[in-house]
Design a protein around this motif. Structure first.
Motif, PDB file in Angstrom:
ATOM      1  N   GLN A 150     -10.005   5.517  -2.679  1.00  0.00           N
ATOM      2  CA  GLN A 150      -8.408   4.846  -2.571  1.00  0.00           C
ATOM      3  C   GLN A 150      -8.391   3.980  -3.578  1.00  0.00           C
ATOM      4  N   MET A 152      -6.345   0.840  -5.604  1.00  0.00           N
ATOM      5  CA  MET A 152      -5.422  -0.196  -5.261  1.00  0.00           C
ATOM      6  C   MET A 152      -5.158  -0.985  -6.846  1.00  0.00           C
ATOM      7  N   ILE A 181     -17.446   0.379  -5.128  1.00  0.00           N
ATOM      8  CA  ILE A 181     -15.985  -0.019  -5.819  1.00  0.00           C
ATOM      9  C   ILE A 181     -16.308  -0.057  -7.173  1.00  0.00           C
ATOM     10  N   VAL A 191     -12.143   2.438  -4.540  1.00  0.00           N
ATOM     11  CA  VAL A 191     -12.911   2.037  -3.544  1.00  0.00           C
ATOM     12  C   VAL A 191     -13.184   3.482  -2.789  1.00  0.00           C
ATOM     13  N   GLU A 199     -13.032   1.895   3.595  1.00  0.00           N
ATOM     14  CA  GLU A 199     -12.323   1.533   2.687  1.00  0.00           C
ATOM     15  C   GLU A 199     -11.052   0.680   2.594  1.00  0.00           C
ATOM     16  N   GLU A 200     -10.564   0.638   4.079  1.00  0.00           N
ATOM     17  CA  GLU A 200      -9.521  -0.159   4.546  1.00  0.00           C
ATOM     18  C   GLU A 200     -10.047  -1.743   4.492  1.00  0.00           C
ATOM     19  N   MET A 203     -10.459  -3.232   0.947  1.00  0.00           N
ATOM     20  CA  MET A 203      -9.376  -3.387   0.507  1.00  0.00           C
ATOM     21  C   MET A 203      -8.664  -4.659   0.983  1.00  0.00           C
ATOM     22  N   THR A 204      -8.678  -4.665   2.295  1.00  0.00           N
ATOM     23  CA  THR A 204      -8.344  -6.083   2.912  1.00  0.00           C
ATOM     24  C   THR A 204      -8.925  -7.210   2.215  1.00  0.00           C
ATOM     25  N   ARG A 207      -7.831  -7.639  -1.265  1.00  0.00           N
ATOM     26  CA  ARG A 207      -6.127  -8.090  -1.399  1.00  0.00           C
ATOM     27  C   ARG A 207      -6.035  -9.884  -1.061  1.00  0.00           C
TER      28      ARG A 207
END
Lengths: 239, 246
Positions: A150, A152, A181, A191, A199-200, A203-204, A207
């Motif tokens: 994914q 970002m 990453i 990611v 992955e989520e 990413m959290t 962020r």
């Protein structure tokens, strides 16, 4: 020796045009010198290091630099190469001979079958200067077409914060989430994990780093965040 | 407001909207209000309500407009049809085209154009509600939006007008004063560098009055500059505080 004044406290938030220092100072990043005075050129945190005044920008855009690893999108298939959007003010070029690693013959090779518009690549900036658009290369291990994971985007100036001191932050996230990453210096991050949930999670964390990049003690807070999220997920699984 | 009032300023020096001669209208500034623009700002200057959005630096389209040695700024000042009492046609008027140019030229000296050749930035200014002095408010907001986009600048640009109503030189004219008054002097400055980037005059002033007006407008600009700086810092302070609370 007379002590030359600076007009800010360490890590103070400054705005463009703010007078930072006067006298025997040089202008570092995001600052400029005029009539022996150093002014800020961007919004950021001011710092002085060995008579060099720097501002760590809170908002900026990516400017290509030779040797940078970037993540880009193919926007156009040309006669002997591709145009690549690398989220910079300039479109990058990737030459066909670089990808095919042999002389490129238009009659034998169909470029859109190798890389088509919309494909994502990890590449290195091979050359760039004021007068020419950046050239990319993928002829090194780890570079090339992206097949899974994914993407970002973060502000490019925050990439160093995601890496952390000597890579402490990024290796911690990689370890905690068991994700791969890849950080593009143009602010695009790839990611790749075993599951979308992993992955989520990564990413959290990233962020959060972006939002709070200018605060201290961040690595500890991110570690805590990841641990909390993980236990939460464990609990949900049990139910 | 349809009939012309006898006096724009009374014996005590109080103006139609209750301000003193050297008083600014209330100014409210906010940075980063648009999610899709690279940088943005919103200003409320009295009854003026103006949005500014900045895109770029990016490749110029059409390409032939780009310059080999520096960045190009394109600017569009536009008034919404509902921004004034009588509906304004949404097509750009002669006045808007001129103001776009004037605003662009007042912003250009503040940006390091030579750093990014062959690129361009677009500045969009949308006047949602107008009440005199929109060009000044637009410059103030646009400069903030450029800073918010992370484009390197020499200084912020801040603008404010002064003018003459009846026989008095006053600060920051609003719509009625602008239309019925004797003169209007919009001024834009880069406060830290002590440089003027815009100075216009509409009407007639004696050299002495002109000097008073410029000095008054400069003082006004400095007051707005303090708010401008604060607005820019607030955006980043909020995230900082939130993080510290945890």
């Amino acid at each position: 020796m007379k002590v030359m004044p600076t007009f800010f406290e360490k890590k103070q938030l400054v705005t463009p045009g703010e007078l930072l220092a006067e006298g025997d100072y040089t202008a570092g990043e995001n600052t400029y010198l005029e009539e022996k005075k150093v002014y800020a050129a961007r919004v950021g945190l001011a710092d002085v290091d060995n008579k060099k005044v720097n501002v760590v920008a809170l908002r900026a855009f990516y400017i290509p630099k030779m040797g940078d690893i970037v993540i880009g999108t193919i926007t156009e298939v040309g006669f002997n190469g591709w145009s690549v959007d690398i989220k910079a003010p300039y479109t990058a070029l990737l030459r066909a001979s670089d990808v095919l690693s042999r002389p490129f013959k238009p009659q034998n090779d169909e470029l859109s079958q190798v890389l088509n518009a919309g494909d994502l690549i990890v590449a290195k900036i091979a050359s760039y200067d004021r007068a020419h658009d950046p050239q990319l290369t993928v002829g090194e291990p780890g570079l090339g077409k992206i097949t899974r994971g994914q993407l970002m985007r973060v502000t490019p100036t925050k990439i160093p914060r995601v890496i952390g001191r000597k890579g402490s932050m990024i290796s911690m996230i990689k370890q905690e989430t068991s994700c791969q990453i890849i950080l593009g210096l143009n602010g695009v991050i790839l990611v790749t994990g075993k599951t979308p949930e992993d992955e989520e999670l990564a990413m959290t964390a990233i962020r959060k780093i972006e939002e709070e990049s200018h605060t201290s003690g961040l690595t500890d807070r991110i570690t805590q965040l990841l641990k909390e999220e993980k236990t939460k997920r464990e609990e949900n699984k049990v139910e | 407001m349809n009939e012309k009032p006898e006096k724009l300023i009374d014996k005590k020096g109080i103006r139609l909207d209750g301000r003193k001669a050297d008083e600014l209208r209330p100014v409210k500034l906010e940075v980063g209000v648009l999610a899709n623009a690279d940088g943005s700002a919103y200003i409320e200057h009295g009854k003026n309500k103006i949005l500014a959005g900045v895109f770029g630096p990016r490749e110029m389209h059409p390409k032939h407009l780009s310059l080999p040695d520096r960045m190009v700024i394109r600017c569009r000042y536009h008034m919404a049809p509902f921004s004034v009492q009588e509906r304004k046609s949404p097509a750009p008027s002669r006045r808007e085209v001129e103001l776009s140019k004037v605003i662009r030229e007042s912003l250009e000296p503040s940006v390091f154009l030579e750093l990014y050749p062959r690129t361009g930035i677009d500045v969009f200014i949308e006047v949602l509600q107008a009440d005199g002095g929109t060009r000044c408010a637009s410059i103030t907001a646009a400069s903030l939006a450029i800073a918010d986009a992370g484009i390197p600048m020499r200084d912020l640009v801040v603008a404010c007008a002064a003018g003459k109503i009846d026989d008095t030189v006053v600060l920051d004219l609003f719509d009625a004063e602008d239309k019925l008054g004797a003169a209007d002097v919009p001024l834009a400055i880069m406060p830290n560098l002590n440089a003027v980037t815009l100075l216009q005059m509409d009407g007639i002033l004696t050299p002495e009055e002109f000097e008073t007006a410029v000095n008054m407008a400069t003082e006004g600009c400095k007051k707005i500059y303090a708010l401008q700086k604060e607005a820019l810092k607030t955006k980043y302070m909020i995230t900082k505080e939130e993080a510290e609370e945890e």
